[in-house]
Design an enzyme around this catalytic site. Structure first.
Site, PDB file in Angstrom:
ATOM      1  N   ASP A 131       5.854  -3.705   3.710  1.00  0.00           N
ATOM      2  CA  ASP A 131       5.260  -3.641   5.060  1.00  0.00           C
ATOM      3  C   ASP A 131       5.106  -2.214   5.615  1.00  0.00           C
ATOM      4  OD1 ASP A 131       5.586  -6.343   4.624  1.00  0.00           O
ATOM      5  OD2 ASP A 131       6.701  -6.747   6.467  1.00  0.00           O
TER       6      ASP A 131
ATOM      7  N   CYS B  25      12.369  -7.240   7.295  1.00  0.00           N
ATOM      8  CA  CYS B  25      11.680  -7.590   6.046  1.00  0.00           C
ATOM      9  C   CYS B  25      12.287  -6.935   4.818  1.00  0.00           C
ATOM     10  CB  CYS B  25      10.193  -7.315   6.182  1.00  0.00           C
ATOM     11  SG  CYS B  25       9.454  -8.467   7.384  1.00  0.00           S
TER      12      CYS B  25
ATOM     13  N   LYS C 119       2.061 -12.043   3.608  1.00  0.00           N
ATOM     14  CA  LYS C 119       3.026 -13.063   4.040  1.00  0.00           C
ATOM     15  C   LYS C 119       2.967 -13.238   5.554  1.00  0.00           C
ATOM     16  CE  LYS C 119       6.559  -9.526   4.381  1.00  0.00           C
ATOM     17  NZ  LYS C 119       6.701  -9.549   5.849  1.00  0.00           N
TER      18      LYS C 119
HETATM   19  C1  VGL Z   1       8.878  -7.413  10.412  1.00  0.00           C
HETATM   20  C2  VGL Z   1       9.489  -8.262  12.455  1.00  0.00           C
HETATM   21  C3  VGL Z   1       8.377  -9.082  12.466  1.00  0.00           C
HETATM   22  C4  VGL Z   1       9.192  -6.466   9.295  1.00  0.00           C
HETATM   23  C5  VGL Z   1       7.788  -8.239  10.389  1.00  0.00           C
HETATM   24  O1  VGL Z   1       8.258  -6.096   8.542  1.00  0.00           O
HETATM   25  O2  VGL Z   1      10.357  -6.080   9.162  1.00  0.00           O
HETATM   26  N1  VGL Z   1       9.742  -7.446  11.438  1.00  0.00           N
HETATM   27  N2  VGL Z   1       7.531  -9.064  11.427  1.00  0.00           N
END
Ligand code: VGL
Ligand code: ZN
Length: 205
Positions: free
Chosen positions: A8, A151, A106
């Site tokens: 991410d 994540c 995802k």
């Molecule tokens: C994430 C919160 C919501 C992350 C993704 O990538 O850690 N955190 N969505």
């Protein structure tokens, strides 16, 4: 066989993004340096529809930070972030995407979140990352990215649970820190689950 999993590294998790991590952009040069040292590099992308159930705005009266039930599990509510095909969902422009041979998107089901790169949060639906890695003969994953306390952590814990050797690159990760200390506690949880936490210099000769 070892794979680098970049979690991410997207605009919305950068200091200028919708769901910022402090110094999140510092992971980009670390990820680029690591990528050049690996034969297999994959990435995950948080990839939500606009009506995603993790967005506070989709729950009347709720605010970011509130907790609800979503898909049968506890869900922290967030500001809208990483909406499919928006600039916030794009990889940071300085991330070298050339070495990335596979991307797992995802969090696409509005009814359940997916922090882990391997499974939705109810652990019922796999993203396909495990099958992809096994097909490539991978038995060890090295993880860097955002966010340490969400994540990255859940990808590492699921990876260890699936039997991969898991290494997490501390200086290649940053946390959301909804509560102070979440990042440090996440590293402890990952260590307790058998993951190895290292600095990138230990991997870059
Ligand atoms: C994430 C919160 C919501 C992350 C993704 O990538 O850690 N955190 N969505
Ligand atoms: Zn998300």
């Amino acid at each position: 066989m070892r794979a680098l999993v970049l979690v991410d590294i997207q605009n919305d998790f950068m200091p200028f993004g919708a769901l910022p991590t402090a110094e999140g952009d510092a992971v980009v040069p670390v990820a680029n340096a690591l990528a050049s040292a690996f034969d297999l590099v994959v990435a995950t992308q948080d990839w939500h529809p606009p009506d995603h159930g993790s967005f506070a705005r989709n729950h009347p009266g709720k605010e970011p930070g509130d907790v609800v039930e979503l898909g049968g599990v506890e869900q922290v509510l967030w500001p809208p972030h990483c909406v499919q095909d928006t600039p916030g969902a794009a990889f940071h422009s300085a991330l070298d995407v050339a070495p990335i041979v596979h991307v797992v998107r995802k969090g696409t089901d509005p009814g359940i979140d997916s922090y882990s790169g391997f499974f939705d949060n109810d652990h019922r639906t796999a993203t396909g990352l495990e099958d992809y890695l096994r097909d490539q003969g991978v038995d060890e994953i090295v993880i860097a990215g955002l966010a340490t306390d969400y994540c990255v952590k859940f990808t590492a814990l699921d990876g260890a649970g699936l039997g991969f050797r898991v290494t997490v690159v501390a200086d290649g990760c940053r946390g959301v820190e909804l509560a102070e200390g979440d990042t440090e506690r996440a590293f402890e949880e990952m260590r307790d689950a058998g993951c190895t936490v290292v600095e990138s210099t230990e991997l870059l000769g």
